[in-house]
Design a protein around this motif. Structure first.
Motif, PDB file in Angstrom:
ATOM      1  N   LEU A   1       0.282 -26.716 -56.003  1.00 42.97           N
ATOM      2  CA  LEU A   1       1.002 -27.996 -55.931  1.00 42.97           C
ATOM      3  C   LEU A   1       2.502 -27.776 -55.756  1.00 42.97           C
ATOM      4  O   LEU A   1       3.147 -28.430 -54.929  1.00 42.97           O
TER       5      LEU A   1
ATOM      6  N   LEU B   1      -0.538 -38.771 -54.440  1.00 43.24           N
ATOM      7  CA  LEU B   1      -1.139 -37.454 -54.664  1.00 43.24           C
ATOM      8  C   LEU B   1      -0.784 -36.928 -56.048  1.00 43.24           C
ATOM      9  O   LEU B   1      -1.646 -36.471 -56.806  1.00 43.24           O
ATOM     10  N   LEU B   2       0.494 -37.025 -56.403  1.00 44.10           N
ATOM     11  CA  LEU B   2       0.939 -36.443 -57.663  1.00 44.10           C
ATOM     12  C   LEU B   2       0.409 -37.230 -58.863  1.00 44.10           C
ATOM     13  O   LEU B   2       0.071 -36.647 -59.894  1.00 44.10           O
TER      14      LEU B   2
ATOM     15  N   LEU C   1      -7.676 -28.586 -58.585  1.00 44.16           N
ATOM     16  CA  LEU C   1      -7.353 -28.925 -59.976  1.00 44.16           C
ATOM     17  C   LEU C   1      -8.464 -29.743 -60.617  1.00 44.16           C
ATOM     18  O   LEU C   1      -8.833 -29.527 -61.769  1.00 44.16           O
ATOM     19  N   SER C   2      -9.035 -30.679 -59.835  1.00 46.60           N
ATOM     20  CA  SER C   2     -10.029 -31.551 -60.451  1.00 46.60           C
ATOM     21  C   SER C   2     -11.438 -30.983 -60.365  1.00 46.60           C
ATOM     22  O   SER C   2     -12.265 -31.281 -61.220  1.00 46.60           O
TER      23      SER C   2
ATOM     24  N   ALA D   1      -3.023 -36.105 -59.354  1.00 48.57           N
ATOM     25  CA  ALA D   1      -3.025 -34.813 -60.040  1.00 48.57           C
ATOM     26  C   ALA D   1      -2.771 -34.995 -61.530  1.00 48.57           C
ATOM     27  O   ALA D   1      -3.430 -34.376 -62.368  1.00 48.57           O
TER      28      ALA D   1
ATOM     29  N   VAL E   1      -4.717 -30.536 -55.466  1.00 49.76           N
ATOM     30  CA  VAL E   1      -5.251 -31.563 -56.370  1.00 49.76           C
ATOM     31  C   VAL E   1      -6.774 -31.458 -56.454  1.00 49.76           C
ATOM     32  O   VAL E   1      -7.363 -31.570 -57.536  1.00 49.76           O
TER      33      VAL E   1
ATOM     34  N   SER F   1      -5.985 -36.517 -63.182  1.00 50.69           N
ATOM     35  CA  SER F   1      -7.122 -35.592 -63.260  1.00 50.69           C
ATOM     36  C   SER F   1      -6.812 -34.455 -64.228  1.00 50.69           C
ATOM     37  O   SER F   1      -7.700 -33.981 -64.939  1.00 50.69           O
TER      38      SER F   1
ATOM     39  N   ILE G   1       4.527 -31.670 -63.049  1.00 46.87           N
ATOM     40  CA  ILE G   1       4.197 -32.644 -62.010  1.00 46.87           C
ATOM     41  C   ILE G   1       5.207 -33.788 -62.026  1.00 46.87           C
ATOM     42  O   ILE G   1       5.614 -34.291 -60.969  1.00 46.87           O
TER      43      ILE G   1
ATOM     44  N   SER H   1      -3.820 -23.731 -59.580  1.00 43.51           N
ATOM     45  CA  SER H   1      -3.745 -24.995 -58.834  1.00 43.51           C
ATOM     46  C   SER H   1      -2.368 -25.647 -59.003  1.00 43.51           C
ATOM     47  O   SER H   1      -1.872 -26.292 -58.075  1.00 43.51           O
TER      48      SER H   1
END
Lengths: 92, 88, 186
Positions: free
Chosen positions: B44, A62-63, B63-64, A66, B60, A69, A49, B40
């Motif tokens: 991305l 957004l990243l 992923l969560s 990610a 995302v 999370s 990422i 996931s």
């Protein structure tokens, strides 16, 4: 320069992935596999990422979401799986 | 960039093979956890490759949220383990 | 429209081939719990394929409903339906080795054994009559018979499964199921 760095981070992430996933095929205990998998999957995905973030900084919210999370959920999931599978490991 | 996706696909095949091979329920759950993260991440990477916000948001979210399903399933399996000595 | 056979897009074909592969793996599973885990893997791969073809909404629905909700509901359904409820009397519990032997013939059918305690013989029989339990296990009067435990089930199929098991027959007597009538059916 930035492009090379982002590709480098992604390749490092891929190496982490393979390093952590290959022990999955062996006949080791669940906890051993869980340890290598959770460490390498989380670190590998996070470095990927980061590589994507360098490539397209425009999509940073957004990243970053990610990234956060991934860090939180994978850690919690590791704990939950270890807790749930622990009783089974007792009688092995 | 295509090469990276192909390499990720190869990494994805390992846990799928493991899930098919191993007949222990927690080993299968581990493979499932690995696959959930890997798919996931692939979503991305593809979203950045195509510069598509919409797919990125879905990646995302999966992923969560995908991990939540795993935890619920893990607890249900653990409880049926305890109550009935369900041996895989 | 994506040109699939362009060399640039060949990875899409490779990833899409995972979908029938994992779907086949779901079909060959015998154990219901293994099939559920495999269904989760299929859901993750399906979400990936849908997102790859640009269907973001379908991918999100697959992940949330197809994987998370349906797996949880099915897991609970499998857990509560593949079960044999056995009524016992609380003070003199059947020995652990009898229960272990009882579990052996149930295992190939992925049936779990759940013990339901009752205070005395009358309420145990009443529970069997009222279909609260699938079977009961009790120790009969020792003056009449030398066998320490008796097992009585009201489900003919359970009697069929249990009656062929030799180690169990040496440890307890299995009473035949009463004649099948509309009143004692499931």
């Amino acid at each position: 320069m930035i492009d090379g760095l982002s590709y480098g981070l992604m390749i490092v992430g891929l190496i982490f992935w393979f390093w952590g996933t290959l022990p999955l095929v062996g006949d080791r205990s669940v906890l051993f596999k869980l340890h290598s998998l959770s460490v390498s999957d989380t670190l590998g995905s996070m470095s990927m990422i980061a590589g994507l973030l360098l490539k397209i900084p425009r999509e940073w919210p957004l990243l970053i979401l990610a990234l956060i999370s991934l860090a939180i959920w994978n850690t919690v999931l590791g704990y939950v799986l270890a807790y749930c599978s622990y009783r089974d490991e007792d009688d092995d | 960039m295509n090469g990276i996706i192909i390499a990720m696909l190869l990494a994805l095949l390992i846990p799928i093979y493991e899930a098919y091979r191993d007949s222990h329920i927690w080993q299968k759950m581990l493979a499932f956890a690995s696959i959930a993260t890997k798919t996931s991440m692939m979503i991305l990477v593809v979203s950045v490759l195509r510069d598509d916000w919409m797919i990125g948001v879905v990646g995302v979210l999966i992923l969560s949220v995908g991990n939540a399903a795993l935890m619920l399933l893990a607890h249900v399996i653990k409880r049926s383990d305890e109550a009935g000595v369900y041996e895989p | 429209m994506i040109d699939l056979w362009n060399e640039e897009n060949l990875y899409i074909v490779a990833i899409a081939a995972l979908l029938p592969l994992t779907a086949g793996l779901v079909i060959v599973q015998v154990n219901p719990y293994f099939a559920l885990v495999m269904r989760g893997i299929l859901g993750a791969v399906a979400a990936l394929v849908y997102a790859l073809f640009g269907a973001a909404d379908v991918a999100l629905t697959e992940a949330l409903v197809g994987t998370m909700l349906s797996i949880t509901l099915y897991a609970i359904a499998v857990r509560s339906s593949l079960i044999m409820r056995l009524g016992i009397i609380e003070p003199d519990l059947p020995p652990e080795d009898l229960l272990q032997t009882l579990r052996q013939p149930l295992r190939p059918y992925h049936l779990r054994l759940e013990l339901v305690p009752y205070p005395d013989q009358e309420s145990l029989q009443a529970a069997l009559q009222d279909k609260e339990v699938h079977g009961i296990c009790f120790s009969p009067n020792p003056e009449i018979t030398h066998i320490p435990y008796e097992i009585q089930t009201r489900v003919p199929r359970l009697y069929q499964i249990l009656s062929g098991h030799l180690p169990l027959e040496t440890m307890a007597r299995l009473n035949p199921t009463p004649e099948f009538t509309p009143t004692n059916s499931l």
